[in-house]
Design a protein around this motif. Structure first.
Motif: not given
Length: 615
Positions: A225, A345, A437, A471, A474
């Motif tokens: 992240y 990711d 984001n 985070e 996400v």
């Protein structure tokens, strides 16, 4: 100090291979599988050897080379790897040489003369050199006793590192028909193994398929992240230790190296776009412990035979499990605890898939796609990572390993219907036109210009998730993607879009559990585990390392060629004060005892004397 004064009592029943193992290489016992391979090769049988990185493959052909009359020819892919092997053999008193492009014509001619005269036991060459007309014409004149093909997976088109010149090595049989051949590699699935046997035309070979397990390596995956901050924080826990950071692009290598240096972390970059001399300097500095951290692309590969690498970080996900296994295998080659950390990711995996999609259809693309999918499954696994890794190579384990992030910190789950509704509602409210984001910023009620310009601070979902971190959200969005409630549109800049499946969540028609986000896995240093349980004198260990570095610099060698960390740790544990006791330390053979024994014994005695005076 003479070698005769260093003699110790040895059992009379030692075989020739055991005697060489102790006297030349300084080891007290073979590792699993080594002795059977060595006995087979010494008797002239072809061999296929699959052993993990750091599992002792080199001894499988080096000891037969010393037992058999004549010369052993070793095919090796990199100049740096050849030089490293030759340095270590010469340090143990073995007549070895290499032939490569860094040598003058006169030096090469002199090496050929020594080979023909039987003055050299092992010579290392590249596959290109071995297949050159000049070399092939000389083969029948040489007193050859064994051919060893290292990194043999390069032979197979099904391997992850196929090299056409390797595939042609079977032609050597035409020139020396009765020459025994040993093929060695750390990474080969069943298809690749069969290809090696076929292309090298191995005759009724002794096949050793060792475990692919490296139990001393801890496998850990962190959600990616804030990768630069995560990396710097991790490296802070590993100060003074040697490690490699792998990235998927040259540009990223340079960016990360610059950031680390700005943060006071001494690191050097390595990639194929650099000048040869510059790359060679970085590798040599790393080998000699002058720098501790190298940030590299996969170009920093098979030539790394440094035993005291304590960690490998993958800043980006590799393209296949074979590469991941080989690259993580750079760590802990001395058998001491080491760590393999990957920052993951899902968008990195998606980028690799897009790159693959651009290639022409065909068998090779199909192979690469299969391997990439397996790598993705490893990264997203919720079960023991070592079991997933070993399963890929056809090695099945019933019990979880206890030394990976999944085993040490099992994923916890929670009732996630409410947070999922918030996340999905926010994606809907921004009209499914924004990426992760931005959605997270709206959920958390961030005050930034873009949100105000778009009017997203007026949405009903603005700020409904401010109690959680960036985070956290996400991770939740990624899990919703994995579970099929959201998709990231590749053709529209990775914008988030709802699927039909999301409707049931938004209407609260089903229950939902998600994994508690693992936001900052405090990767426990390997030093805090097994090393802490070893009762060795840490102050003496530090002094021994300093002495080793001074000797290595004086002799223009990497420190581990003098002694590796495991040998120094054993010295600091058993505190030898005589030649016989020092010879009992693993890694101390007669030649090294003769060359270095007095200096190390003197240091140990001085340390013990000073220690006595302090009490």
């Amino acid at each position: 100090m003479s070698s005769s004064s260093a003699a110790v009592c040895q059992p009379a029943s030692l075989s020739a291979s055991e005697q060489i193992l102790r006297d030349v290489f300084g080891y007290q016992a073979f590792r699993t599988g080594q002795q059977d391979v060595i006995e087979s090769a010494s008797g002239g049988q072809d061999c296929l050897v699959i052993m993990p990185t750091g599992g002792g493959k080199s001894l499988c052909y080096q000891i037969p080379a010393l037992i058999r009359d004549g010369l052993t020819l070793v095919i090796s892919p990199l100049i740096s790897l050849m030089k490293d092997q030759v340095d270590q053999l010469q340090a143990n008193g073995v007549a070895a040489a290499c032939i490569n492009s860094t040598l003058s014509r006169e030096a090469i001619q002199d090496t050929f003369r020594q080979m023909q005269a039987g003055e050299i036991k092992l010579v290392y060459v590249s596959p290109e050199r071995a297949l050159s007309r000049d070399f092939l014409e000389r083969l029948p004149e040489l007193p050859l006793s064994l051919l060893a093909v290292d990194e043999a997976h390069c032979i197979s088109q099904w391997g992850h590192d196929f090299r056409p010149e390797y595939a042609s090595l079977g032609a050597l049989k035409q020139y020396v028909p009765d020459l025994p051949i040993m093929a060695l590699t750390a990474t080969a699935d069943e298809t690749t193994r069969q290809d090696i046997l076929s292309r090298l035309a191995l005759s009724e070979p002794h096949v050793y398929l060792g475990s692919f397990d490296r139990p001393n390596i801890r496998y850990t995956l962190q959600e990616k992240y804030k990768p630069m901050s995560q990396l710097i924080r991790y490296l802070g826990t590993m100060r003074g230790q040697c490690g490699i950071v792998y990235c998927n692009s040259r540009k990223r290598v340079e960016q990360i190296t610059e950031k680390l240096c700005e943060s006071g972390i001494r690191a050097a970059a390595y990639h194929a776009g650099m000048a040869h001399d510059e790359r060679a300097q970085v590798q040599e500095s790393f080998q000699r412990d002058d720098i501790h951290i190298v940030v590299a692309t996969v170009a920093f590969g098979m030539g790394i035979n440094k035993p005291n690498v304590r960690f490998v970080v993958h800043y980006d996900i590799p393209r296949n499990i074979e590469s991941y296994y080989q690259e993580t295998g750079r760590a802990g080659r001395d058998g001491l605890p080491a760590e393999a950390v990957m920052l993951y990711d899902p968008s990195d995996l998606a980028w690799l898939r897009r790159c693959l999609d651009e290639k022409a259809d065909g068998a090779q693309k199909q192979v690469e796609s299969h391997k990439l999918n397996a790598m993705g499954a490893f990264a997203e696994a919720q079960t023991c990572r070592r079991q997933v890794l070993l399963n890929y190579f056809g090695e099945y384990r019933e019990e979880p390993c206890g030394n990976c992030d999944i085993c040490l910190d099992p994923p916890k789950r929670f009732a996630a219907l409410e947070v999922a509704q918030k996340a999905l509602s926010c994606v809907y409210r921004v009209n499914q036109r924004f990426g992760v984001n931005h959605v997270v910023d709206v959920l958390r009620g961030m005050q930034n210009q873009r949100i105000r310009e778009l009017g997203h601070d007026k949405l009903t979902t603005y700020g409904i998730g401010r109690e959680h971190s960036h985070e956290f959200w996400v991770s939740i969005l990624r899990q919703l993607i994995h579970r099929g409630y959201l998709i990231q549109s590749i053709v529209h800049s990775s914008t988030l879009q709802l699927t039909e499946k999301a409707r049931a969540i938004l209407r609260a028609e089903v229950a939902l559990e998600l994994a508690v986000p693992r936001l900052d896995i405090a990767t426990r240093s390997a030093k805090s585990d097994k090393l802490a349980n070893r009762h060795y004198d840490k102050k003496l260990f530090a002094k021994l390392r300093k002495l080793r570095k001074a000797i290595a610099d004086e002799e223009d060698l990497p420190p581990y060629v003098v002694f590796n960390d495991a040998s120094l740790m054993e010295m600091a544990e058993i505190l030898p004060t005589s030649s016989g006791e020092l010879l009992a330390v693993n890694g101390v053979g007669h030649r090294k005892l003769e060359k270095y024994g007095e200096a190390f014994l003197t240091l140990i005695e001085e340390h013990l004397t000073i220690g006595d005076e302090t009490y």
